[in-house]
Design a protein around this motif. Structure first.
Motif, PDB file in Angstrom:
ATOM      1  N   LEU A 139       3.877 -26.014 -33.191  1.00  0.00           N
ATOM      2  CA  LEU A 139       5.160 -26.650 -33.529  1.00  0.00           C
ATOM      3  C   LEU A 139       5.487 -26.280 -34.965  1.00  0.00           C
ATOM      4  O   LEU A 139       4.709 -26.555 -35.874  1.00  0.00           O
ATOM      5  N   SER A 140       6.664 -25.622 -35.170  1.00  0.00           N
ATOM      6  CA  SER A 140       6.988 -25.045 -36.473  1.00  0.00           C
ATOM      7  C   SER A 140       8.376 -25.461 -36.930  1.00  0.00           C
ATOM      8  O   SER A 140       9.264 -25.754 -36.123  1.00  0.00           O
ATOM      9  N   VAL A 141       8.525 -25.442 -38.265  1.00  0.00           N
ATOM     10  CA  VAL A 141       9.843 -25.588 -38.907  1.00  0.00           C
ATOM     11  C   VAL A 141       9.926 -24.484 -39.962  1.00  0.00           C
ATOM     12  O   VAL A 141       9.027 -24.347 -40.783  1.00  0.00           O
ATOM     13  N   ASP A 142      11.016 -23.682 -39.961  1.00  0.00           N
ATOM     14  CA  ASP A 142      11.187 -22.580 -40.892  1.00  0.00           C
ATOM     15  C   ASP A 142      12.168 -22.947 -41.990  1.00  0.00           C
ATOM     16  O   ASP A 142      13.112 -23.730 -41.782  1.00  0.00           O
ATOM     17  N   ALA A 143      11.971 -22.349 -43.154  1.00  0.00           N
ATOM     18  CA  ALA A 143      12.899 -22.508 -44.271  1.00  0.00           C
ATOM     19  C   ALA A 143      14.168 -21.716 -43.977  1.00  0.00           C
ATOM     20  O   ALA A 143      14.172 -20.763 -43.201  1.00  0.00           O
ATOM     21  N   PRO A 144      15.288 -22.079 -44.596  1.00  0.00           N
ATOM     22  CA  PRO A 144      16.543 -21.327 -44.392  1.00  0.00           C
ATOM     23  C   PRO A 144      16.362 -19.878 -44.843  1.00  0.00           C
ATOM     24  O   PRO A 144      15.761 -19.597 -45.870  1.00  0.00           O
ATOM     25  N   ARG A 145      16.857 -18.955 -44.019  1.00  0.00           N
ATOM     26  CA  ARG A 145      16.831 -17.546 -44.368  1.00  0.00           C
ATOM     27  C   ARG A 145      17.951 -16.834 -43.633  1.00  0.00           C
ATOM     28  O   ARG A 145      18.503 -17.340 -42.656  1.00  0.00           O
ATOM     29  N   VAL A 146      18.291 -15.632 -44.107  1.00  0.00           N
ATOM     30  CA  VAL A 146      19.369 -14.846 -43.504  1.00  0.00           C
ATOM     31  C   VAL A 146      18.818 -14.115 -42.297  1.00  0.00           C
ATOM     32  O   VAL A 146      17.835 -13.382 -42.400  1.00  0.00           O
ATOM     33  N   LEU A 147      19.426 -14.336 -41.134  1.00  0.00           N
ATOM     34  CA  LEU A 147      18.969 -13.707 -39.905  1.00  0.00           C
ATOM     35  C   LEU A 147      19.766 -12.436 -39.625  1.00  0.00           C
ATOM     36  O   LEU A 147      20.879 -12.246 -40.139  1.00  0.00           O
ATOM     37  N   ALA A 148      19.196 -11.557 -38.802  1.00  0.00           N
ATOM     38  CA  ALA A 148      19.925 -10.372 -38.355  1.00  0.00           C
ATOM     39  C   ALA A 148      21.121 -10.793 -37.513  1.00  0.00           C
ATOM     40  O   ALA A 148      21.161 -11.894 -36.939  1.00  0.00           O
ATOM     41  N   GLU A 149      22.111  -9.927 -37.437  1.00  0.00           N
ATOM     42  CA  GLU A 149      23.356 -10.275 -36.726  1.00  0.00           C
ATOM     43  C   GLU A 149      23.070 -10.587 -35.258  1.00  0.00           C
ATOM     44  O   GLU A 149      23.672 -11.498 -34.690  1.00  0.00           O
ATOM     45  N   ASP A 150      22.133  -9.863 -34.639  1.00  0.00           N
ATOM     46  CA  ASP A 150      21.818 -10.132 -33.229  1.00  0.00           C
ATOM     47  C   ASP A 150      20.676 -11.128 -33.071  1.00  0.00           C
ATOM     48  O   ASP A 150      20.188 -11.361 -31.967  1.00  0.00           O
ATOM     49  N   LYS A 151      20.234 -11.673 -34.178  1.00  0.00           N
ATOM     50  CA  LYS A 151      19.150 -12.670 -34.193  1.00  0.00           C
ATOM     51  C   LYS A 151      17.872 -12.133 -33.524  1.00  0.00           C
ATOM     52  O   LYS A 151      17.089 -12.888 -32.928  1.00  0.00           O
ATOM     53  N   SER A 152      17.626 -10.852 -33.679  1.00  0.00           N
ATOM     54  CA  SER A 152      16.419 -10.263 -33.092  1.00  0.00           C
ATOM     55  C   SER A 152      15.161 -10.615 -33.878  1.00  0.00           C
ATOM     56  O   SER A 152      14.063 -10.377 -33.416  1.00  0.00           O
ATOM     57  N   ASP A 153      15.368 -11.174 -35.095  1.00  0.00           N
ATOM     58  CA  ASP A 153      14.208 -11.480 -35.930  1.00  0.00           C
ATOM     59  C   ASP A 153      13.800 -12.939 -35.882  1.00  0.00           C
ATOM     60  O   ASP A 153      13.047 -13.408 -36.720  1.00  0.00           O
ATOM     61  N   ILE A 154      14.319 -13.687 -34.906  1.00  0.00           N
ATOM     62  CA  ILE A 154      13.875 -15.079 -34.782  1.00  0.00           C
ATOM     63  C   ILE A 154      12.471 -15.093 -34.197  1.00  0.00           C
ATOM     64  O   ILE A 154      12.025 -14.107 -33.600  1.00  0.00           O
ATOM     65  N   PRO A 155      11.730 -16.192 -34.370  1.00  0.00           N
ATOM     66  CA  PRO A 155      10.363 -16.265 -33.836  1.00  0.00           C
ATOM     67  C   PRO A 155      10.330 -16.073 -32.321  1.00  0.00           C
ATOM     68  O   PRO A 155      11.231 -16.500 -31.608  1.00  0.00           O
ATOM     69  N   LYS A 156       9.271 -15.403 -31.831  1.00  0.00           N
ATOM     70  CA  LYS A 156       9.092 -15.186 -30.393  1.00  0.00           C
ATOM     71  C   LYS A 156       8.390 -16.396 -29.770  1.00  0.00           C
ATOM     72  O   LYS A 156       7.592 -17.073 -30.412  1.00  0.00           O
TER      73      LYS A 156
END
Length: 733
Positions: A188-205
């Motif tokens: 169970l995770s919570v991430d800090a705010p960050r800039v994501l790729a336009e297609d959101k391909s870099d979100i956690p798997k």
């Protein structure tokens, strides 16, 4: 002249030195040459010592001048540098402790939920997708082998920690992500705010094998808080690390690990804002000797030794001074060292960051401080160099004269040594000629030498040796003939013994299969087997092992075999084998002054019914097969061997063989066969070997397979006891 020296060196250095004359020359030459070299070495040492003293005095004068003039300048700058290193190390240590306390708080909250779930309500948590992923919101990841539905209740209960994870992220500028991983491999995770790729391909798997990660294993294995080594994160290419703490359930066992993923970007600002003069800079090393932070890293177009590099252990650097400094930093040292960096000398002050095992260092160039002192030192060094150069020229002349003197001595020593050695070698040549004649077969040759020394004594001893050699040759011829006679008689005895054992295996009897074999440990042995028909339907079997080996055992074997067969044939009640064994024992005890005994297994098989009547007189338990598996036939009371106790009485036993069942008799030479490590073949291995043999195999194939397995076990070791085996299969009417 050149050819003379080449011949001289060849004689002295060649490896195949068999000539005594040359050896004597080398002894004389070597001893005198060693004395000259020792005296010359002492003289050279004295001159070298004087030269070193002169050099040391000049260097000492330069060093003293340099040290006195630069000590005050360096002391002030070192003190300033130490304060900078200690202050910044304390700041970074405080930041790391804040992270530690935050993660420990998360671990305590996780333990609270694990131990008192009744105090909490289930919470929803989502698997990260492009549609629902947001920073500062709780999401679920799980290992490839984990089914979320199987742990749905546990996951929804642990989701109560989401608010604490979000607050922890917001209160710590270095945090990239805060999470907990249960031992069941869900996270169970919570991430800090960050800039994501336009297609959101870099979100956690969704799939993440957290239990297999190093931060989980380190915390679980250490049973306490750990900081992982610094690494470069794949998703944002930043340098960072993990801080993890285990938490435990109500039973005190590991329930999971709480962790914070942190970035080092915030610490980089501390280094950049540190005010150092001239070419000064700051850097931080971890406990692996890697530079993880440095104010040099942005120097355009230049590759620096102390820029950030988490793949280069500077403790192994070719730069010895830098490697030494880094080793002290990694060891937790606190101080100042003069170190060469990028080809330039620096003073580096360092202080440990205790919470992580890192070390903070501040550096400034030494040249700017000690330039006048270096000029003074260089002047003194130049004067010293000129004076020592003059002394070296004098020493070279002395060395040349010594070499010429040694060469003259070599010539004198070789000439005198060869002349003296010839007088010593002549009688030795005469002795060698006598030896060659004797080795050609002339044992009557005598060597006559009259030198009055040890060589004359050697010749006398040599003549005595030839006399003894003639006597020995005569005795050896007689002993060889006697040995050949004994070997012939033993061979005949073995043929007689084998002839006494039955070799016709009743192939005309369709109700049985029978085969036996004996392998003696010596030319003749003490084992024997026997079988014969009492009448058309009754077969008698015997397997025996006489104590001892060789001829005595073979003679006692023949006596025991004859006694048993005669008593069986004379028995009034054909199946009273207990009485037969008792009478045989009494007979063998008579006139048994050598106290020999024999273990015997005696049996009678009814070929019409398969009934087996047997008596075991101290022999190894035979094996019988049932449904293709072998088992040992053991009695509750072991009966003594024949010939041991005259008053012994024996008891007969019965069993019935079904068609297709087999009986395996053997002596202890089978189970006690030893390998090269003195380990026995054993009853267990014998039973296992018989069980592995094909059920359709005939008895001869069974005995052959057992003999082969014994040979495999022995690994070439010499046979220590007779090996005798008998196999029987009852086929029915």
């Amino acid at each position: 002249m050149r050819n003379f020296w080449e011949k001289l060196l060849y004689r002295f250095m060649r490896k195949n030195r068999r000539n005594i004359l040359d050896k004597m020359v080398r002894i004389v030459l070597g001893s005198n040459l060693a004395a000259v070299l020792i005296l010359g070495g002492i003289a050279l040492y004295g001159m070298s010592f004087a030269l070193r003293q002169a050099q040391d005095m000049g260097e000492s004068l330069g060093e003293n001048s340099y040290e006195n003039s630069s000590r005050l300048l360096i002391s002030q700058r070192q003190e300033e540098l130490v304060h900078i290193a200690q202050d910044n190390a304390a700041i970074i240590n405080h930041r790391m402790l804040d992270i530690s306390r935050s993660v420990q708080g998360v671990a305590r909250e996780a333990e609270e939920i694990e131990r008192y779930p009744q105090r909490f309500l289930p919470q929803e948590v989502n698997i990260p997708t492009p549609a629902n992923y947001r920073s500062l919101y709780l999401y679920l990841q799980y290992g490839p082998e984990v089914s979320p539905e199987a742990y749905r209740k546990h996951i929804s209960m642990m989701a109560n920690i989401g608010d604490l994870l979000a607050r922890t992220i917001e209160s710590n500028d270095m945090a990239e992500s805060v999470f907990i991983t249960a031992k069941d491999n869900f996270t169970l995770s919570v991430d800090a705010p960050r800039v994501l790729a336009e297609d959101k391909s870099d979100i956690p798997k969704p799939h993440y094998d957290a239990v297999g990660s190093d931060w989980y294993k380190r915390a679980a294995g250490k049973d306490g808080l750990v900081f992982t080594p610094v690494r470069r994160f794949m998703f944002n290419k930043k340098l960072g690390m993990f801080c993890s703490v285990p938490y435990y359930g109500t039973d005190g066992r590991l329930a999971g690990v709480a962790c914070m993923q942190t970035s080092l970007d915030d610490l980089r600002h501390i280094l950049k804002e540190t005010n150092l003069h001239d070419e000064g800079f700051c850097f931080v090393t971890d406990n692996r000797g890697y530079v993880i932070l440095s104010s040099q890293e942005n120097a355009a177009g230049k590759e620096r030794e102390l820029e950030v590099n988490i793949q280069n252990d500077l403790r192994q650097s070719d730069n010895a001074t830098l490697a030494l400094t880094i080793r002290e930093m990694v060891a937790g040292g606190n101080g100042v060292r003069q170190t060469q960096v990028d080809g330039k000398d620096y003073y580096i002050a360092f202080a440990p960051i205790e919470s992580t095992g890192w070390s903070f260092a501040a550096a400034f160039a030494a040249d700017d401080v000690i330039a006048p002192a270096l000029q003074n030192k260089a002047g003194i060094a130049q004067v010293t160099k000129e004076k020592t150069s003059l002394m070296q020229q004098k020493m070279s002349l002395i060395i040349f004269l010594m070499v010429v003197f040694i060469a003259v001595l070599l010539v004198v020593f070789v000439y005198s040594g060869r002349k003296l050695s010839r007088q010593f070698v002549a009688p030795i040549h005469e002795l060698a000629d006598g030896v060659r004649e004797i080795t050609s077969g002339n044992l009557s040759k005598k060597v006559e030498i009259r030198t009055g020394d040890e060589i004359e004594h050697l010749a006398v001893c040599f003549n005595a040796m030839t006399d003894e050699l003639q006597t020995y040759m005569k005795n050896l011829t007689a002993a060889t003939a006697e040995k050949e006679r004994i070997a012939t008689e033993l061979s005949v005895a073995r043929d007689i013994q084998l002839g006494a054992l039955p070799q016709e295996f009743l192939q005309d009897k369709k109700s049985i299969q029978l085969y036996a074999a004996m392998f003696a440990a010596k030319e003749v042995g003490g084992d024997f087997y026997d079988f014969y028909m009492l009448d058309e339907n009754h077969l008698v079997l015997a397997m025996a092992d006489v104590s001892g080996k060789g001829v005595p055992a073979a003679l006692f074997m023949m006596r025991a075999k004859t006694t048993l067969k005669n008593l069986v044939l004379m028995a009034r009640v054909p199946d009273d084998f207990a009485a037969v064994m008792t009478l045989a024992n009494q007979e063998l005890c008579q006139d048994n002054e050598e106290m020999m005994f024999v273990t015997v297994f005696l049996a009678q098989l009814d070929l019409t019914t398969g009934e087996l009547i047997y008596v075991n007189g101290g022999h190894n338990p035979p094996l019988v097969s049932h449904d293709g598996r072998y088992s040992y036939i053991r009695e509750e009371r072991r009966q003594p061997a024949l010939g041991a106790l005259e008053e012994a009485a024996y008891e007969a036993h019965r069993l019935r063989l079904a068609p297709g069942e087999k009986l395996f008799l053997y002596t202890d030479g089978v189970t006690e066969a030893m390998d090269t490590q003195k380990r026995f073949y054993s009853e267990e291995r014998l039973q296992q070997t018989l069980d592995r043999i094909d059920r359709e195999a005939d008895v001869q194939e069974i005995l052959t397979a057992v003999r082969h397995d014994i040979a495999v076990h022995a690994e070439g070791a010499e046979q220590s006891d007779d090996i005798t085996m008998l196999g029987l299969m009852y086929c029915g009417k």
